[in-house]
Motif scaffolding. Structure first.
Motif, PDB file in Angstrom:
ATOM      1  N   ALA A  91      42.466  42.953  36.707  1.00  0.00           N
ATOM      2  CA  ALA A  91      41.717  41.704  36.879  1.00  0.00           C
ATOM      3  C   ALA A  91      42.620  40.493  36.726  1.00  0.00           C
ATOM      4  O   ALA A  91      42.343  39.420  37.267  1.00  0.00           O
ATOM      5  CB  ALA A  91      40.578  41.636  35.867  1.00  0.00           C
ATOM      6  N   ARG A  92      43.716  40.657  35.990  1.00  0.00           N
ATOM      7  CA  ARG A  92      44.641  39.549  35.739  1.00  0.00           C
ATOM      8  C   ARG A  92      45.758  39.467  36.781  1.00  0.00           C
ATOM      9  O   ARG A  92      46.222  38.365  37.090  1.00  0.00           O
ATOM     10  CB  ARG A  92      45.265  39.717  34.350  1.00  0.00           C
ATOM     11  CG  ARG A  92      44.306  39.473  33.199  1.00  0.00           C
ATOM     12  CD  ARG A  92      44.820  40.078  31.899  1.00  0.00           C
ATOM     13  NE  ARG A  92      44.110  39.595  30.721  1.00  0.00           N
ATOM     14  CZ  ARG A  92      42.917  40.013  30.339  1.00  0.00           C
ATOM     15  NH1 ARG A  92      42.299  40.953  31.033  1.00  0.00           N
ATOM     16  NH2 ARG A  92      42.346  39.521  29.257  1.00  0.00           N
ATOM     17  N   VAL A  93      46.225  40.612  37.277  1.00  0.00           N
ATOM     18  CA  VAL A  93      47.455  40.597  38.069  1.00  0.00           C
ATOM     19  C   VAL A  93      47.282  41.027  39.517  1.00  0.00           C
ATOM     20  O   VAL A  93      48.215  40.882  40.312  1.00  0.00           O
ATOM     21  CB  VAL A  93      48.542  41.471  37.416  1.00  0.00           C
ATOM     22  CG1 VAL A  93      48.793  41.022  35.985  1.00  0.00           C
ATOM     23  CG2 VAL A  93      48.177  42.958  37.453  1.00  0.00           C
ATOM     24  N   CYS A  94      46.120  41.556  39.891  1.00  0.00           N
ATOM     25  CA  CYS A  94      45.935  41.980  41.280  1.00  0.00           C
ATOM     26  C   CYS A  94      46.011  40.783  42.228  1.00  0.00           C
ATOM     27  O   CYS A  94      45.484  39.710  41.916  1.00  0.00           O
ATOM     28  CB  CYS A  94      44.565  42.644  41.465  1.00  0.00           C
ATOM     29  SG  CYS A  94      44.582  44.423  41.296  1.00  0.00           S
ATOM     30  N   PRO A  95      46.622  40.976  43.393  1.00  0.00           N
ATOM     31  CA  PRO A  95      46.551  39.927  44.423  1.00  0.00           C
ATOM     32  C   PRO A  95      45.187  39.990  45.105  1.00  0.00           C
ATOM     33  O   PRO A  95      45.052  40.417  46.255  1.00  0.00           O
ATOM     34  CB  PRO A  95      47.685  40.309  45.380  1.00  0.00           C
ATOM     35  CG  PRO A  95      47.795  41.807  45.260  1.00  0.00           C
ATOM     36  CD  PRO A  95      47.457  42.115  43.810  1.00  0.00           C
ATOM     37  N   THR A  96      44.158  39.579  44.366  1.00  0.00           N
ATOM     38  CA  THR A  96      42.787  39.710  44.871  1.00  0.00           C
ATOM     39  C   THR A  96      42.577  38.960  46.178  1.00  0.00           C
ATOM     40  O   THR A  96      41.736  39.351  46.989  1.00  0.00           O
ATOM     41  CB  THR A  96      41.781  39.194  43.820  1.00  0.00           C
ATOM     42  OG1 THR A  96      42.152  37.858  43.430  1.00  0.00           O
ATOM     43  CG2 THR A  96      41.780  40.089  42.591  1.00  0.00           C
ATOM     44  N   GLU A  97      43.365  37.909  46.379  1.00  0.00           N
ATOM     45  CA  GLU A  97      43.222  37.141  47.625  1.00  0.00           C
ATOM     46  C   GLU A  97      43.596  37.977  48.846  1.00  0.00           C
ATOM     47  O   GLU A  97      43.164  37.686  49.964  1.00  0.00           O
ATOM     48  CB  GLU A  97      44.066  35.872  47.570  1.00  0.00           C
ATOM     49  CG  GLU A  97      45.573  36.096  47.478  1.00  0.00           C
ATOM     50  CD  GLU A  97      46.070  36.382  46.079  1.00  0.00           C
ATOM     51  OE1 GLU A  97      47.289  36.544  45.919  1.00  0.00           O
ATOM     52  OE2 GLU A  97      45.246  36.449  45.144  1.00  0.00           O
ATOM     53  N   ASN A  98      44.385  39.026  48.639  1.00  0.00           N
ATOM     54  CA  ASN A  98      44.746  39.923  49.732  1.00  0.00           C
ATOM     55  C   ASN A  98      43.891  41.182  49.757  1.00  0.00           C
ATOM     56  O   ASN A  98      43.869  41.888  50.762  1.00  0.00           O
ATOM     57  CB  ASN A  98      46.217  40.348  49.615  1.00  0.00           C
ATOM     58  CG  ASN A  98      47.174  39.206  49.831  1.00  0.00           C
ATOM     59  OD1 ASN A  98      46.803  38.161  50.357  1.00  0.00           O
ATOM     60  ND2 ASN A  98      48.412  39.375  49.402  1.00  0.00           N
ATOM     61  N   LEU A  99      43.219  41.476  48.663  1.00  0.00           N
ATOM     62  CA  LEU A  99      42.462  42.721  48.546  1.00  0.00           C
ATOM     63  C   LEU A  99      40.965  42.419  48.567  1.00  0.00           C
ATOM     64  O   LEU A  99      40.434  42.031  49.599  1.00  0.00           O
ATOM     65  CB  LEU A  99      42.886  43.458  47.278  1.00  0.00           C
ATOM     66  CG  LEU A  99      44.372  43.865  47.206  1.00  0.00           C
ATOM     67  CD1 LEU A  99      44.720  44.434  45.832  1.00  0.00           C
ATOM     68  CD2 LEU A  99      44.714  44.854  48.296  1.00  0.00           C
TER      69      LEU A  99
END
Length: 452
Positions: A91-99
């Motif tokens: 939740a802190r380090v994932c590139p959520t903007e890409n995933l």
């Protein structure tokens, strides 16, 4: 690094303790209950949710968001942890903007996705803060598995195997478990010792023994592990850093970016860490961004990242690049280093502009110099441990088939050391989990249980 090897411009204490505290505060503070409910209400709860497909661990994102919306955050946390036991770190380090967030249908509706990462942190942090581990082990199987590497892949694998009743021993070369979560991620992303707190919480499942300071090839051999355990999982990461292969690379104050990040993460007093006035970071991935931003946050006056290809080919996400520039980091694209200049200590770096001809990258005759009293190399990593008995892929990583099966019977691998994947924490977690399921099926004949 001793003071004797430092240039006059590389000094500790460029900023006051108060300034450092502000600079290294949580980059994305957690949501409170009201904020989480407001954000959860924005979700469309899609039946065929593209965010689930985009998540390497296959978390049922609409379900856990609905659970937050109905004020059952612990249930949301369990939904996440069933698929991704390191959901707090991701939740802190994932590139959520890409995933997940990059696939959110809200992007088309209003250009602003649901803040899935923030909601995931809200749910997982609550369960971890409770202290008691929410999973229980199955009946003991009598099987013993060795996991080499206490990074995301190894921890994920070990937890799932322990939950299924196996006894697991994790070996790690470093003094602390966590792998890159502990040593390789920017301090402002994982504040307050979260990496170690998460490991301690994960170990609460029971059945896992942790042995640190034990390195493959130095203290352990693959042959011995195969003889003593029913299965072996390798999650050893990539310990060696690629070389620039340029003149002057061995000059003082030319360092590996991963070492700088690790030193910063383990520092009790950031004010005691020396940083240059003119810092150059060579590379375009997440490690390069983390090193560049943190050098700036330590008080470097000028920090420049230089990447040999275009912006859209950088390994770091667009969000991370924008974060770097917002902190005052200058990013130059389309240039490669050809020489480190100086008299024993770096004084400047000579670059050549690059160009693409017939699909290949070439150095042009034009270039420039950047003054530098400190240089960080962040151009990729490679396997360090001797693995002569294992087949390697063309990439130099361990060749695997299916859920991490290597060329040696009874040996699995996952995470950064293994072929495939995106060198992301969340991908490593998925690979460790899936290998654990395959190991369990091999040892017991039970069916595989993988979300998604």
């Amino acid at each position: 690094m001793s003071q004797a090897t430092l240039s006059p411009g590389i000094v500790p204490g460029r900023l006051t303790p108060d300034e450092l505290a502000v600079n290294f505060a949580d980059v994305a503070p957690p949501l409170d209950r009201h904020e989480a409910h407001v954000e959860a209400d924005r979700c469309y709860f899609c039946h065929d949710a593209p965010c689930i497909t985009a998540c390497p661990t296959g978390i049922d994102i609409p379900l856990f968001i609905r659970q937050i919306a109905t004020d059952t955050p612990d249930a949301a946390g369990m939904t996440i942890f069933h698929a991704n036991i390191l959901g707090g770190m991701c939740a802190r380090v994932c590139p959520t903007e890409n995933l997940c967030e990059g696939s959110c249908v809200r992007n088309d509706a209003e250009g602003q996705p649901v803040r899935i990462g923030a909601l995931q942190r809200y749910a997982t942090d609550g369960l971890i803060a409770d202290g008691a581990h929410p999973f229980r082990r199955a009946e003991p199987t009598g099987k013993r598995i060795a996991v080499v590497g206490a990074g995301p892949a190894g921890l994920s694998c070990a937890h799932r195997l322990a939950a299924k009743g196996h006894d697991v021993t994790i070996f790690d070369a470093r003094a602390k478990p966590g792998g890159l979560n502990e040593y390789g991620i920017a301090s402002y992303k994982t504040v307050d010792g979260f990496a170690q707190a998460e490991v301690a919480w994960l170990m609460g499942i029971g059945g896992i023994t942790m042995e640190t300071g034990r390195a493959l090839g130095r203290d352990l051999t693959l042959d011995t592990l195969r003889a003593e355990y029913d299965a072996v999982f390798l999650g050893i990461g990539l310990g060696a850093v690629n070389a620039l292969r340029t003149e002057g690379e061995s000059f003082q104050n030319v360092r590996d970016a991963v070492d700088f990040i690790s030193e910063l993460r383990q520092a009790d007093d950031r004010g005691a860490l020396p940083v240059g006035r003119d810092v150059v970071v060579i590379g375009g991935g997440m490690t390069a961004v983390d090193a560049a931003v943190q050098a700036k946050l330590l008080g470097a006056e000028n920090v420049t990242m230089v990447y040999r290809r275009s912006r859209d080919q950088m390994g770091a996400s667009e969000h991370e690049q924008d974060h770097a520039t917002s902190k005052g980091v200058r990013i130059i694209h389309g240039a490669a280093p050809i020489a480190v200049l100086g008299k024993g200590k770096v004084e400047a770096v000579q670059f050549a502009y690059t160009e693409i001809r017939e699909g290949q990258l070439h150095l042009s005759e034009n270039g420039f110099q950047l003054p530098a009293d400190q240089v960080f190399k962040a151009i990729g990593q490679r396997l360090e441990a001797p693995l002569a008995d294992l087949d390697l892929a063309k990439s130099g990583k361990i060749a695997v088939t299916g859920p991490g099966r290597t060329s040696l019977d009874g040996v699995w691998a996952g995470g950064d050391c293994a072929m495939g994947g995106d060198d992301l924490t969340v991908t490593a977690v998925a690979e460790g989990r899936d290998a654990a399921e395959d190991i369990d099926a091999r040892l017991t004949g039970r069916p595989v249980e993988i979300p998604g």
